[in-house]
Design a protein around this motif. Sequence first.
Motif, mmCIF file in Angstrom:
data_model
loop_
_atom_site.group_PDB
_atom_site.id
_atom_site.type_symbol
_atom_site.label_atom_id
_atom_site.label_comp_id
_atom_site.label_asym_id
_atom_site.label_seq_id
_atom_site.Cartn_x
_atom_site.Cartn_y
_atom_site.Cartn_z
ATOM 1 N N SER A 29 0.834 -1.212 0.000
ATOM 2 C CA SER A 29 0.000 0.000 0.000
ATOM 3 C C SER A 29 0.864 1.255 0.000
ATOM 4 O O SER A 29 0.544 2.241 -0.672
ATOM 5 N N ASP A 42 -6.079 -1.501 -4.749
ATOM 6 C CA ASP A 42 -5.491 -2.095 -3.553
ATOM 7 C C ASP A 42 -6.537 -2.977 -2.875
ATOM 8 O O ASP A 42 -7.454 -2.478 -2.233
ATOM 9 N N GLU A 43 -6.407 -4.258 -3.029
ATOM 10 C CA GLU A 43 -7.346 -5.249 -2.484
ATOM 11 C C GLU A 43 -8.807 -4.905 -2.813
ATOM 12 O O GLU A 43 -9.634 -4.754 -1.912
ATOM 13 N N GLN A 53 -6.873 1.069 -0.432
ATOM 14 C CA GLN A 53 -7.340 -0.031 0.419
ATOM 15 C C GLN A 53 -8.445 0.463 1.346
ATOM 16 O O GLN A 53 -9.436 -0.215 1.560
HETATM 17 MG MG LIG Z 1 -2.141 -2.643 2.186
#
Ligand SMILES: [Mg+2]
Lengths: 328, 256
Positions: free
Chosen positions: B45, B171-172, B87
């Motif tokens: 991240s 991010d995810e 994220q």
């Molecule tokens: Mg992360």
Amino acid sequence: MNVVRQLGNGVFSMNGREWSLLVACLVAIVIFSVASPHYATSGNAATVLRNSVELLLIGLGMTLLLAMGGIDVSIGIVMGLAAIAIGRVLGAGGNPLLALIAGPLVGALLGCVTATVVVIGRVPAIVGTLGLLGVYRTAVFVLLGGQWLSGLPSSLTEVLATSVLGVPVPALAITIAYLAVWLALRRTPYGLHLLAIGNSEEKARLSGIPVIKIRFMTFVVSGVLTGIAAMFYVATYRNVEMTIGSTLALDAIAAVILGGTSILGGRCSLIGTVLGVLLLRILQNGLLLIGVPSLWQPVVTGVLIIGVLGFEAVCNRLPLGRFQRARA
Amino acid sequence: MTEPFLVARNIAKRFGALTALANVDLEIRSGEVLALLGDNGAGKSTFIKILAGAHPPSDGELVIEGNPVAFHSPKDAAASGIATIFQELALSENLSIAENVFLGRELKRSILGIPFLKRKEMRQRVDGLLKELDAHISDPEAPVGSLSGGQRQAVAICRALNLNARLVIMDEPTAALAVAETRKVLALTRRLAARGCAVVLISHNISEVFEVADRIVVFRRGRKVAERLAAETHHEEVVSLITGAHPDVRALEKTN
Ligand SMILES: [Mg+2]
Ligand SMILES: Nc1ncnc2c1ncn2[C@@H]1O[C@H](COP(=O)(O)OP(=O)(O)OP(=O)(O)O)[C@@H](O)[C@H]1O
């Protein structure tokens, strides 16, 4: 015309909170009318409205500040300093137009000072403005040299106590200020950015919002509105006393919170602020008329703030989360 | 081979005494899905926040299509065509879906020099995007705070799509999604790549990564420890790279 209608859509629309405030105002008026024979007179109504002018202007700015997650507890003394500047210009026999510029100008400058401390210097707003409050108090004292500014010439009063097409200038100024702030808040990117910052500064930053610029600007806008309030103050009273503005910040914060603006930022109501100011002034005036000493006024304001925030804290723990109501 | 869209050279990031990233070199190519893998706290991240302009790097440089760039804010990165789904999503819960999708780059018309929002146009565009994503959201005027985790993710994805970016970083993105929604997002990454967009995908789900990624990069303790073409590696190898059991990683970590 179509554009105007589209832009103005919802400018005075009210939610439950705001209707209850209106009802509270009316109930208070009825109770005070019964309790005091001096209450329900046109003279007293004019007094209440007259007493609301500065607080309405300052309240609009305070609404923006709280919506952004900011606050300014020095705002009353900022009005005092602007009033002193105006008084000095008038006292020196200056052109009343110069006095008209002096108010907003000093307000804007002090707004820049506050913004520099709070936004650039990253001092939390409550602490930063509390520090400035101390500094400004002494500044008022020093500038006045321990004496009131009194018996100021009536040149400014002659300009501001008039009517345009039957509308008193203060009412006109408040209407224009209200519409300008409302449009900025609800119809321009600035309003969205302000509310996003109030929700979370970091998320606003990640969204590409110029956080520092918006926050700085808002403190300056609040300063300018306060400077305009100072103009009306001086025009009305034609003096500046040592204690000028000492309860204004408390009153403004109380009125804004009463109106439904979140102390935590991210949510605000301008019409609520207007109604909050009126309710506060109606209560203060009515209590005075039924014989409660004015010493008690800050107590009433303080109890109102605590009561409203306590009530909201309880409500927020109930279902129907705060965001359901946030949009209204 | 064509020039990469973005080259990161020798990127480092320190938070006080903590080194979150060191010596990261990476190339991101248009039309390619690049997967970033690594343990919790590996620095994924942090790395993409540097690409997104949210953190300035402590060291190193970013080069976009041959030109060195310095991002001072997420707005700068967006202006260079980089859209990021963070994220933590970075949505404003108090604003509506439509407002969130356009936040920071609103459509506006100037009246007497004042920029007024084009609310109707923004609303229509968001309606279209939501339909394209097949997101189950009925009312674009609803505040984001009232949405479910998956719905919020859809809003964040809309936001990124709306930018017409050259590089989309996620991010995810599937962390909060159900099976069907996850499939949609994976299909979307392939569609973006097919359109010529560069895609960076961070995920802890290795099978998911193998489904869509062209290249796989593994971070470990703030360093890039491996880079593989997805076609030339397999599940077990990637796991051993992430955990540090792989001989390459061991060798690398011994020399440092
Ligand atoms: Mg992360
Ligand atoms: N703003 C910050 N300030 C201080 N330390 C930070 C900050 N952001 C990240 N870190 C630290 O940097 C390291 C890398 O964090 P990062 O969020 O990049 O990990 P990650 O690979 O994304 O992990 P995850 O899979 O859990 O999301 C961690 O040790 C974290 O504590």
